[in-house]
Design a protein around this motif. Structure first.
Motif, PDB file in Angstrom:
ATOM      1  N   ARG A  10      67.537   6.085  11.131  1.00  0.00           N
ATOM      2  CA  ARG A  10      66.606   5.127  11.370  1.00  0.00           C
ATOM      3  C   ARG A  10      67.059   3.845  10.800  1.00  0.00           C
ATOM      4  O   ARG A  10      66.597   2.482  11.132  1.00  0.00           O
ATOM      5  CB  ARG A  10      65.165   5.720  10.901  1.00  0.00           C
ATOM      6  N   THR A  30      61.706   7.954  17.695  1.00  0.00           N
ATOM      7  CA  THR A  30      61.895   9.004  16.962  1.00  0.00           C
ATOM      8  C   THR A  30      60.357   9.788  16.909  1.00  0.00           C
ATOM      9  O   THR A  30      59.521   9.028  17.296  1.00  0.00           O
ATOM     10  CB  THR A  30      62.277   8.818  15.487  1.00  0.00           C
ATOM     11  N   GLU A  80      65.497  12.193  17.235  1.00  0.00           N
ATOM     12  CA  GLU A  80      65.791  10.988  17.524  1.00  0.00           C
ATOM     13  C   GLU A  80      66.347  10.770  18.934  1.00  0.00           C
ATOM     14  O   GLU A  80      67.243  11.662  19.122  1.00  0.00           O
ATOM     15  CB  GLU A  80      66.850  10.692  16.293  1.00  0.00           C
TER      16      GLU A  80
END
Length: 268
Positions: free
Chosen positions: A67, A85, A98
């Protein structure tokens, strides 16, 4: 069974992200991740990757890596985009799913250790060098290597003092042939990026390529930092990391090549 637990969580995550599973399972290191191609109604083919950890350990560098990498590097380097996500908990575990851009082209090697030569065009190497340089100049407070670990661990595996890191740069942190695609190249799996010795990514790619001597020579030509003192330090640290990993059962087949390279570093 851990595999059944992961499959249940994967199916749930695919549903939460509005996707349907459309490809075979791909298991990651020690079964910690599970990935597959999925279909999204708006984005088409995507890659869904599920990361699992005990619920009390679902934090920190690895958990947050992809991320944070998306914020810093999506659109700047050749990496799969991160679309979405989701997180969940169950059975005492935490899960992070993800949804990534799907990359159809194959990776350079099914294993991090490259055993066969690859004849890649100059444009491939130029693209990789540009992306590594872009990453290295990006500021981050994440850490991929620590001086304290170097001081403690290098003497145990290489019978030499741990070198002092004087030059730092941001690194992908796991740059090996199984994380590079064969045409573009895309750089995959960014969960471990952070500050490391300058030349760390080049040293990692070199170490994993030692049995493919022609490819290793191209690594050296592409990344002249390897011929500098900071590059020598990075190679010593990478070799120590990989020898420690091999002592735990990961890729013991290239331990002799690592020791041969270590001998070169001692005499340099």
């Amino acid at each position: 069974m851990d595999q059944q637990r992961m499959r249940r969580a994967f199916t749930q995550s695919a549903r939460e992200l509005g996707t349907t599973i459309a490809g075979p399972e791909v298991w990651g290191w020690h079964g910690r991740t599970l990935s597959s191609r999925v279909h999204h109604p708006d984005r088409g083919s995507c890659r869904l990757r599920l990361l699992s950890a005990p619920q009390d350990k679902a934090f920190g560098k690895i958990w947050e890596g992809n991320r944070q990498a998306a914020v810093l590097f999506d659109g700047r380097v050749r990496k799969p985009l991160l679309y979405d996500t989701t997180e969940s908990v169950g059975d005492g575990c935490a899960y992070q799913a993800e949804l990534h851009q799907y990359v159809a082209e194959p990776v350079c090697s099914s294993s991090p250790v490259l055993s066969d030569e690859l004849d890649l065009p100059a444009q491939w190497w130029e693209s990789l060098r540009a992306d590594v340089e872009s990453v290295s100049s990006t500021a981050t407070d994440r850490v991929a290597a620590r001086q304290e670990w170097v001081n403690r661990t290098v003497p145990s595996f290489l019978d030499m003092p741990g070198p002092r890191i004087t030059d730092w740069a941001t690194a992908h942190g796991d740059l090996h042939p199984a994380n590079l695609t064969i045409r573009t190249p895309y750089v995959l799996d960014w969960e471990g990026f952070g500050m490391a010795p300058a030349g760390y990514d080049a040293a990692m790619l070199l170490a994993y390529s030692l049995y493919a001597t022609g490819f290793a020579d191209r690594v050296r030509d592409t990344f002249p930092v390897l011929e500098t003192e900071p590059g020598r330090v990075a190679q010593i640290i990478v070799m120590t990391e990989l020898l420690q990993s091999a002592s735990r059962g990961d890729h013991p087949e290239f331990v002799p090549a690592l020791h041969a390279l270590a001998a070169e570093m001692r005499s340099a």
